[in-house]
Design a protein around this motif. Structure first.
Motif, short mmCIF file in Angstrom:
data_model
loop_
_atom_site.label_atom_id
_atom_site.label_comp_id
_atom_site.label_asym_id
_atom_site.label_seq_id
_atom_site.Cartn_x
_atom_site.Cartn_y
_atom_site.Cartn_z
N PRO A 13 0.81 -1.23 0.00
CA PRO A 13 0.00 0.00 0.00
C PRO A 13 0.84 1.28 0.00
N GLY A 14 0.48 2.18 -0.89
CA GLY A 14 1.09 3.51 -0.93
C GLY A 14 2.42 3.60 -1.64
N VAL A 15 2.95 2.51 -2.14
CA VAL A 15 4.27 2.53 -2.79
C VAL A 15 4.13 2.98 -4.24
N VAL A 16 4.98 3.92 -4.63
CA VAL A 16 4.97 4.44 -6.00
C VAL A 16 6.38 4.45 -6.56
N VAL B 17 7.28 5.67 -0.47
CA VAL B 17 5.97 5.63 0.15
C VAL B 17 5.80 6.94 0.91
N ASP B 18 4.75 7.67 0.60
CA ASP B 18 4.48 8.98 1.20
C ASP B 18 5.69 9.91 1.05
N GLY B 19 6.37 9.82 -0.10
CA GLY B 19 7.51 10.67 -0.37
C GLY B 19 8.82 10.23 0.27
N LYS B 20 8.78 9.17 1.05
CA LYS B 20 9.99 8.68 1.73
C LYS B 20 10.58 7.51 0.96
#
Length: 134
Positions: free
Chosen positions: A31-34, A46-49
């Motif tokens: 979840p949330g990985v781009v 993930v979330d910019g981190k």
């Protein structure tokens, strides 16, 4: 002549070695990985981190990890994990992509994700824990 058993009962062994495409596919399942970039190389965030990034050599992955687990893995599996002086003070470990298996990579990515992902992402309602799939 030796016969190779290709029947379903023959155990399948994961061969070592993955590409960044494999890393990306496994990582984006969390979840949330781009996909992104870091220092001009492909990365997952993930979330910019930063979660992971490919080093410039194209064969090494920089993987986020806490210092305690990093030290344990460096001692236990020096053929798979290593550090350079640059990463001594960063919560990261270097992973040889040519030696890791996909199942092991999936575990390492999930551990890195748990370290980096914000709580709201890790505990999103209606989303099962990534380990629940196993």
């Amino acid at each position: 002549m030796a016969r190779i058993d290709k029947s379903p009962r023959a155990p399948r062994r994961s061969s070592p070695g993955v590409t960044f495409a494999d890393v990306s596919r496994l990582g984006r399942a969390l979840p949330g990985v781009v996909e992104s970039t870091s220092y001009g190389t492909p990365a997952l965030k993930v979330d910019g981190k930063l979660l992971v990034r490919l080093k410039e050599d194209g064969e090494t992955l920089v993987l986020r990890m806490d210092f305690v687990n990093r030290d344990l893995l460096l001692r236990a599996e020096p053929d798979l994990f290593f550090l350079t002086d640059h990463y001594l003070n960063y919560p990261s470990i270097l992973l040889r992509l040519t030696r890791v298996t996909k199942p092991r990579l999936a575990e390492l990515l999930e551990d890195a994700w748990r370290l980096v992902a914000p709580r709201r992402t890790r505990e999103a309602p209606g989303k099962p824990s990534p380990r629940a799939k196993r």
